[in-house]
Design a protein around this motif. Structure first.
Motif, PDB file in Angstrom:
ATOM      1  N   GLU A 144      21.230   3.647  -6.113  1.00  0.00           N
ATOM      2  CA  GLU A 144      20.318   4.767  -5.861  1.00  0.00           C
ATOM      3  C   GLU A 144      19.198   4.799  -6.896  1.00  0.00           C
ATOM      4  O   GLU A 144      18.034   5.040  -6.550  1.00  0.00           O
ATOM      5  CB  GLU A 144      21.090   6.094  -5.890  1.00  0.00           C
ATOM      6  CG  GLU A 144      22.055   6.301  -4.736  1.00  0.00           C
ATOM      7  CD  GLU A 144      23.360   5.534  -4.906  1.00  0.00           C
ATOM      8  OE1 GLU A 144      24.118   5.460  -3.927  1.00  0.00           O
ATOM      9  OE2 GLU A 144      23.613   5.014  -6.015  1.00  0.00           O
ATOM     10  N   SER A 145      19.540   4.545  -8.161  1.00  0.00           N
ATOM     11  CA  SER A 145      18.513   4.571  -9.205  1.00  0.00           C
ATOM     12  C   SER A 145      17.496   3.453  -9.014  1.00  0.00           C
ATOM     13  O   SER A 145      16.290   3.645  -9.214  1.00  0.00           O
ATOM     14  CB  SER A 145      19.166   4.452 -10.590  1.00  0.00           C
ATOM     15  OG  SER A 145      19.878   5.634 -10.910  1.00  0.00           O
ATOM     16  N   SER A 201      14.891  12.873  -5.343  1.00  0.00           N
ATOM     17  CA  SER A 201      16.208  12.531  -5.870  1.00  0.00           C
ATOM     18  C   SER A 201      16.179  12.319  -7.384  1.00  0.00           C
ATOM     19  O   SER A 201      17.175  12.547  -8.073  1.00  0.00           O
ATOM     20  CB  SER A 201      16.746  11.282  -5.173  1.00  0.00           C
ATOM     21  OG  SER A 201      15.786  10.237  -5.215  1.00  0.00           O
ATOM     22  N   LYS A 236      18.903  14.541  -9.425  1.00  0.00           N
ATOM     23  CA  LYS A 236      20.108  13.861  -9.905  1.00  0.00           C
ATOM     24  C   LYS A 236      20.461  14.322 -11.307  1.00  0.00           C
ATOM     25  O   LYS A 236      19.591  14.744 -12.084  1.00  0.00           O
ATOM     26  CB  LYS A 236      19.927  12.344  -9.879  1.00  0.00           C
ATOM     27  CG  LYS A 236      18.994  11.816 -10.957  1.00  0.00           C
ATOM     28  CD  LYS A 236      18.940  10.297 -11.004  1.00  0.00           C
ATOM     29  CE  LYS A 236      18.302   9.708  -9.768  1.00  0.00           C
ATOM     30  NZ  LYS A 236      18.057   8.245  -9.918  1.00  0.00           N
ATOM     31  N   LYS A 296      27.443  10.410 -17.569  1.00  0.00           N
ATOM     32  CA  LYS A 296      26.538  11.546 -17.378  1.00  0.00           C
ATOM     33  C   LYS A 296      26.247  12.137 -18.759  1.00  0.00           C
ATOM     34  O   LYS A 296      27.147  12.203 -19.612  1.00  0.00           O
ATOM     35  CB  LYS A 296      27.172  12.628 -16.473  1.00  0.00           C
ATOM     36  CG  LYS A 296      27.484  12.151 -15.055  1.00  0.00           C
ATOM     37  CD  LYS A 296      26.217  12.006 -14.235  1.00  0.00           C
ATOM     38  CE  LYS A 296      26.524  11.654 -12.783  1.00  0.00           C
ATOM     39  NZ  LYS A 296      27.144  10.323 -12.608  1.00  0.00           N
TER      40      LYS A 296
END
Length: 526
Positions: A310-311, A431, A435, A446
């Motif tokens: 996704e990144s 996004s 995110k 995270k």
């Protein structure tokens, strides 16, 4: 009296270029029948000039340029800022020119900025002068905020200045000027520099207030401007921009101006950046594309074994939206090779920051190779929160020739990103904004694993850094004591990293290494 205010962008050390700009504005002022034209503090030399102010040859060049400037002042008076060598040392002076002659120098009395201490000496301060039958007080730099009780016969106070931008300073500046103009019952005119000078950016925002303390003229932010203030004409009062959106706009424009001038004044054209799919690199890439042109920005996307798909896709979409060139260069093989090579040294140990830092340093090696081969100057995409806490890798994501956002807290990066999307057609994918922040240096990482949300972290950091509050004060304000102690410890342990940062554009009132300069060897822990 008609006063022409020339708000110009000067380059440090470019005495001939600065003088040429000044002369052009003098001709423009004469064409508009102005009685007086005023220029910013140290206009001839550019500022901050640091040790250039110790060089006799440099100071002589400035005085020679002033003679040329004065020769153009037939039929008009001028006030021009420059450094002047005196028996006591170099002063920051306003040269008063009338009838093509330099009549005298008015020096600055208060040397308050660290960037001037040790390079300039105090002078006697403001003086009075009669120009076209109009009595004025001429004052240089920060003396304006310290002097009061001007002679009653003075009609106008003229301040030539070089005041750098800082978040919230414009409102403070004009409130101080409004009070002074109202209490003294005099017109007040201020001319400021504009443009970037390495890690400083001058916002311009020159202006004039009438004797009732009403702002009647305000010049552009971060752009050259030229306007006439007529002391006898009536004008409608202007409101100072002060909303949340105004402040975010000014932060963005300051970063764009500082980045643009860093490149232009150093002869650079092209910028490179590592795109991670995160908020920080997205903001810096957007600013760079706006400041330098998308055709002059190139990105490398360097996914590691722990980067999410996704990144990578977010980074690609951002690059396409901005219209910048990009390449995807996976670093998994390089990373594995480095770790395997180190097995005789670190084999058998647990995965930790060692392996995490290897990834960021590999990326820097590739980005610096791009810079060396193609002259794409590497931009750093750090933020103040991570810089404060040490959540950055020496010789990795702390690398770069220039950091346009290193003085902005993480939460401010989101503010700027939303401003970019609001004003530039949503180039930053939603996004990226939604995110959870992550460096993606190990599986499932995270930032919230070790810290509360950045809104909380930044509130504590602001109190500690900008406001200088003690931990006890912050806890008493309602923050968790364990979190406050943890953040304080992280700040104190990571001074060594901040000593090795690239130039960081100064956008706050308390920038690391300048307004906040701590000893590298330091056992004081309170």
């Amino acid at each position: 009296m008609k006063i022409a205010i020339a708000q110009l962008n000067y380059t440090i050390g470019d005495v001939d270029g600065n003088a040429s700009k000044i002369i052009d504005s003098i001709h423009k002022a004469k064409a508009q029948h102005a009685d007086l034209v005023i220029f910013a503090e140290q206009a001839v030399s550019g500022t901050p000039a640091f040790d250039l102010l110790r060089k006799t040859t440099f100071l002589e060049l400035c005085e020679d340029a002033l003679v040329e400037i004065a020769s153009c002042c037939d039929g008009i008076a001028a006030i021009v800022g420059l450094p002047i060598l005196t028996a006591d040392g170099t002063i920051s002076a306003a040269a008063l020119i009338q009838d093509r002659k330099v009549l005298r120098y008015i020096g600055k009395k208060y040397i308050t900025a660290r960037r001037e201490m040790g390079f300039l000496v105090p002078s006697k301060g403001y003086e009075y002068a009669t120009i076209k039958g109009h009595k004025c007080a001429i004052i240089v730099g920060d003396d304006l905020s310290r002097e009061r009780d001007f002679d009653q016969s003075v009609e106008t106070v003229i301040s030539i200045n070089a005041r750098k931008y800082g978040k919230g300073t414009m409102t403070y500046r004009y409130e101080m000027m409004r009070n002074l103009a109202f209490v003294e019952s005099k017109n007040l005119v201020l001319v400021n520099q504009v443009g970037g000078s390495t890690d400083i950016v001058y916002d311009g925002t020159s202006g004039a207030l009438n004797s009732r303390g009403e702002l009647v003229l305000m010049m552009k932010n971060f752009e050259e401007d030229f306007q006439i203030f007529d002391t006898k004409a009536s004008a409608r009062p202007i409101t100072i921009p002060s909303t949340y959106n105004d402040r975010t706009r000014l932060v963005y424009e300051a970063a764009r101006c500082g980045l643009r001038d860093f490149f232009r004044k150093n002869g650079y054209r092209k910028a490179s950046i590592g795109l991670s799919g995160g908020i920080d690199s997205a903001v810096v890439a957007s600013i760079a594309a706006d400041a330098l042109g998308a055709e002059n920005v190139r990105a490398l996307l360097m996914p590691s074994p722990f980067s999410s798909l996704e990144s990578v896709e977010d980074a690609k979409e951002l690059a396409r939206n901005l219209g910048i060139e990009y390449n995807v260069i996976p670093i998994s093989e390089i990373y594995t090779s480095v770790v395997n090579t180190l097995k005789p040294v670190i084999g058998g140990t647990e995965f930790d920051a060692t392996e995490e830092n290897i990834q960021t340093r590999i990326r820097t090696v590739l980005l610096m190779a791009l810079q060396n081969k193609t002259d794409y100057i590497l931009l750093n995409s750090s933020n103040k929160s991570e810089n404060a806490l040490g959540l950055c890798t020496l010789y990795g994501d702390t690398a770069g020739a220039f950091s346009p956002t290193g003085d902005l807290y993480k939460s401010e990066m989101y503010d700027v990103a939303r401003y970019i999307n609001r004003t530039q057609g949503n180039p930053i994918p939603e996004s990226i904004l939604t995110k959870e922040p992550s460096s993606e240096l190990h599986p499932g990482q995270k930032d919230s694993d070790i810290l509360p949300p950045y809104e909380v972290v930044d509130a504590i950091l602001f109190r500690m850094i900008e406001e200088g509050q003690h931990r006890e004060e912050i806890v008493n304000a309602g923050f968790d004591s364990e979190v406050v102690e943890k953040i304080h410890g992280m700040i104190m342990r990571n001074e060594k990293k901040r000593y090795q940062f690239p130039p960081v554009l100064r956008l706050s009132s308390c920038t690391f290494g300048h307004e906040r300069l701590m000893p590298l060897t330091n056992k004081y822990g309170d």
